[in-house]
Design a protein around this motif. Structure first.
Motif, PDB file in Angstrom:
ATOM      1  N   LEU A 140       4.930  61.476  13.994  1.00  0.00           N
ATOM      2  CA  LEU A 140       5.651  60.441  13.375  1.00  0.00           C
ATOM      3  C   LEU A 140       6.460  60.666  12.380  1.00  0.00           C
ATOM      4  CD1 LEU A 140       3.042  57.473  14.348  1.00  0.00           C
ATOM      5  CD2 LEU A 140       5.181  57.975  15.604  1.00  0.00           C
ATOM      6  N   GLN A 141       5.852  61.225  11.366  1.00  0.00           N
ATOM      7  CA  GLN A 141       6.489  61.538  10.159  1.00  0.00           C
ATOM      8  C   GLN A 141       7.604  62.641  10.469  1.00  0.00           C
ATOM      9  OE1 GLN A 141       6.412  59.870   7.527  1.00  0.00           O
ATOM     10  NE2 GLN A 141       4.870  58.492   8.546  1.00  0.00           N
ATOM     11  N   LEU A 142       7.258  63.592  11.412  1.00  0.00           N
ATOM     12  CA  LEU A 142       8.108  64.610  11.702  1.00  0.00           C
ATOM     13  C   LEU A 142       9.410  63.995  12.424  1.00  0.00           C
ATOM     14  CD1 LEU A 142       8.652  67.544  11.770  1.00  0.00           C
ATOM     15  CD2 LEU A 142       7.661  67.662  13.884  1.00  0.00           C
ATOM     16  N   ALA A 143       9.202  62.822  13.228  1.00  0.00           N
ATOM     17  CA  ALA A 143      10.299  62.311  13.888  1.00  0.00           C
ATOM     18  C   ALA A 143      10.888  61.440  13.030  1.00  0.00           C
ATOM     19  CB  ALA A 143       9.644  61.258  15.218  1.00  0.00           C
ATOM     20  N   GLY A 144      10.601  61.098  11.974  1.00  0.00           N
ATOM     21  CA  GLY A 144      11.310  59.973  11.021  1.00  0.00           C
ATOM     22  C   GLY A 144      12.143  60.858  10.314  1.00  0.00           C
ATOM     23  N   GLY A 145      12.313  62.064  10.211  1.00  0.00           N
ATOM     24  CA  GLY A 145      13.321  62.930   9.542  1.00  0.00           C
ATOM     25  C   GLY A 145      12.967  63.102   8.187  1.00  0.00           C
ATOM     26  N   ASP A 148      14.490  55.654   7.653  1.00  0.00           N
ATOM     27  CA  ASP A 148      14.044  54.835   8.882  1.00  0.00           C
ATOM     28  C   ASP A 148      12.628  54.423   8.460  1.00  0.00           C
ATOM     29  OD1 ASP A 148      14.000  53.598  11.316  1.00  0.00           O
ATOM     30  OD2 ASP A 148      13.811  55.203  12.562  1.00  0.00           O
ATOM     31  N   ALA A 149      12.403  53.255   8.403  1.00  0.00           N
ATOM     32  CA  ALA A 149      11.192  52.565   8.039  1.00  0.00           C
ATOM     33  C   ALA A 149      10.256  52.354   9.154  1.00  0.00           C
ATOM     34  CB  ALA A 149      11.305  51.081   7.374  1.00  0.00           C
ATOM     35  N   LEU A 150      10.754  52.596  10.523  1.00  0.00           N
ATOM     36  CA  LEU A 150       9.963  52.207  11.656  1.00  0.00           C
ATOM     37  C   LEU A 150       8.922  53.400  11.918  1.00  0.00           C
ATOM     38  CD1 LEU A 150       9.146  50.926  14.414  1.00  0.00           C
ATOM     39  CD2 LEU A 150      11.072  52.336  15.403  1.00  0.00           C
ATOM     40  N   PRO A 151       9.186  54.718  11.661  1.00  0.00           N
ATOM     41  CA  PRO A 151       7.777  55.700  11.867  1.00  0.00           C
ATOM     42  C   PRO A 151       6.939  55.582  10.833  1.00  0.00           C
ATOM     43  CG  PRO A 151      10.201  56.862  11.831  1.00  0.00           C
ATOM     44  CD  PRO A 151      10.398  55.346  11.664  1.00  0.00           C
ATOM     45  N   ALA A 171       5.794  52.845   9.689  1.00  0.00           N
ATOM     46  CA  ALA A 171       5.058  51.665  10.202  1.00  0.00           C
ATOM     47  C   ALA A 171       4.151  51.934  11.254  1.00  0.00           C
ATOM     48  CB  ALA A 171       6.089  50.415  10.617  1.00  0.00           C
ATOM     49  N   LEU A 172       4.717  52.818  12.205  1.00  0.00           N
ATOM     50  CA  LEU A 172       4.016  53.218  13.318  1.00  0.00           C
ATOM     51  C   LEU A 172       2.829  54.243  12.739  1.00  0.00           C
ATOM     52  CD1 LEU A 172       6.766  54.086  15.987  1.00  0.00           C
ATOM     53  CD2 LEU A 172       5.242  52.218  15.852  1.00  0.00           C
ATOM     54  N   ALA A 173       3.173  55.054  11.639  1.00  0.00           N
ATOM     55  CA  ALA A 173       2.017  55.843  11.314  1.00  0.00           C
ATOM     56  C   ALA A 173       0.951  55.161  10.756  1.00  0.00           C
ATOM     57  CB  ALA A 173       2.832  56.852  10.230  1.00  0.00           C
ATOM     58  N   LEU A 174       1.334  54.112   9.880  1.00  0.00           N
ATOM     59  CA  LEU A 174       0.356  53.098   9.331  1.00  0.00           C
ATOM     60  C   LEU A 174      -0.457  52.596  10.331  1.00  0.00           C
ATOM     61  CD1 LEU A 174       2.150  51.205   6.472  1.00  0.00           C
ATOM     62  CD2 LEU A 174       0.248  53.030   6.376  1.00  0.00           C
ATOM     63  N   THR A 175       0.264  52.187  11.704  1.00  0.00           N
ATOM     64  CA  THR A 175      -0.393  51.499  12.788  1.00  0.00           C
ATOM     65  C   THR A 175      -1.475  52.708  13.430  1.00  0.00           C
ATOM     66  OG1 THR A 175       1.268  50.189  13.167  1.00  0.00           O
ATOM     67  CG2 THR A 175      -0.040  50.439  14.991  1.00  0.00           C
ATOM     68  N   ALA A 176      -0.830  53.971  13.503  1.00  0.00           N
ATOM     69  CA  ALA A 176      -1.810  55.072  14.012  1.00  0.00           C
ATOM     70  C   ALA A 176      -3.147  55.332  13.322  1.00  0.00           C
ATOM     71  CB  ALA A 176      -1.037  56.286  14.219  1.00  0.00           C
ATOM     72  N   ILE A 177      -2.936  55.254  11.912  1.00  0.00           N
ATOM     73  CA  ILE A 177      -4.088  55.322  11.059  1.00  0.00           C
ATOM     74  C   ILE A 177      -5.030  54.154  11.122  1.00  0.00           C
ATOM     75  CG2 ILE A 177      -4.705  55.345   8.721  1.00  0.00           C
ATOM     76  CD1 ILE A 177      -1.960  56.666   7.886  1.00  0.00           C
ATOM     77  N   VAL A 178      -4.729  52.973  11.544  1.00  0.00           N
ATOM     78  CA  VAL A 178      -5.644  51.858  11.721  1.00  0.00           C
ATOM     79  C   VAL A 178      -6.503  52.101  12.681  1.00  0.00           C
ATOM     80  CG1 VAL A 178      -5.806  49.442  11.894  1.00  0.00           C
ATOM     81  CG2 VAL A 178      -4.460  50.505  10.132  1.00  0.00           C
ATOM     82  N   ILE A 179      -5.488  52.487  13.944  1.00  0.00           N
ATOM     83  CA  ILE A 179      -6.145  52.590  15.540  1.00  0.00           C
ATOM     84  C   ILE A 179      -7.238  53.779  15.320  1.00  0.00           C
ATOM     85  CG2 ILE A 179      -5.584  53.568  17.659  1.00  0.00           C
ATOM     86  CD1 ILE A 179      -3.022  51.792  17.564  1.00  0.00           C
ATOM     87  N   THR A 180      -6.929  55.140  14.715  1.00  0.00           N
ATOM     88  CA  THR A 180      -7.834  56.153  14.401  1.00  0.00           C
ATOM     89  C   THR A 180      -8.866  55.539  13.858  1.00  0.00           C
ATOM     90  OG1 THR A 180      -5.741  57.635  14.548  1.00  0.00           O
ATOM     91  CG2 THR A 180      -7.908  58.629  13.769  1.00  0.00           C
TER      92      THR A 180
END
Length: 155
Positions: free
Chosen positions: A46-51, A69-72, A74-83
């Motif tokens: 996700l961080q790599l896709a964020g540029g 871009d703030a979306l990647p 936010a998705l990384a934070l969501t992935a951390i919580v899910i993990t």
């Protein structure tokens, strides 16, 4: 246009490959480590896709071409919580399995083996063998017999 760093892409590939390999093992601790490795691979992807890093997306502070871009993120934070949630669940599952069974290795399901044996063809496929004389005897084995056979196959 920005290109993807080849070393980072290879690292994501190695993390995903390692994570999926660990997920396919029988040990719950390896499955737990596989989930954690997959989570790290997802965060890196996700961080790599964020540029590349840029400026904060605040209107009027910088030109819009320099926004990050703030979306990647936010998705990384969501992935951390899910993990983290999956990690705690699998830790509890592994601990409970260790307390009840004495080890964390997942065994074959005896009921699945019994059902699979009942669905075998009633006519013999080859000559020879003790089960072919009476096809119903193979389907009417007790659970203890099926479990004993499963243990012999594992060893």
């Amino acid at each position: 246009m920005n290109s993807v760093n080849l070393v980072m892409a290879a690292t994501v590939g190695v993390l995903y490959g390692t994570g999926f390999t660990l997920l396919l093992s029988r040990s719950l601790m390896r499955v737990l480590i596989g989930v954690v490795v997959l989570g790290h691979g997802t965060n890196l992807l996700l961080q790599l896709a964020g540029g590349p890093p840029g400026r904060a997306p605040i209107l009027g502070a910088v030109p819009s071409e320099e926004f990050t871009d703030a979306l990647p993120q936010a998705l990384a934070l969501t992935a951390i919580v899910i993990t983290f949630a999956l990690t705690t669940f699998l830790l509890a599952l592994g601990y409970r399995s260790y307390v009840l069974v004495g080890h964390d290795e997942v065994q074959d399901d005896v009921e699945d083996r019994r059902i699979a044996r009942q669905k075998t063809p009633s006519a013999p496929l080859e000559d020879g063998g003790e089960d072919e004389a009476d096809p119903l005897a193979a389907a009417e084995r007790t659970d203890d017999q099926v479990e004993a056979e499963a243990r012999r196959e594992v060893q």
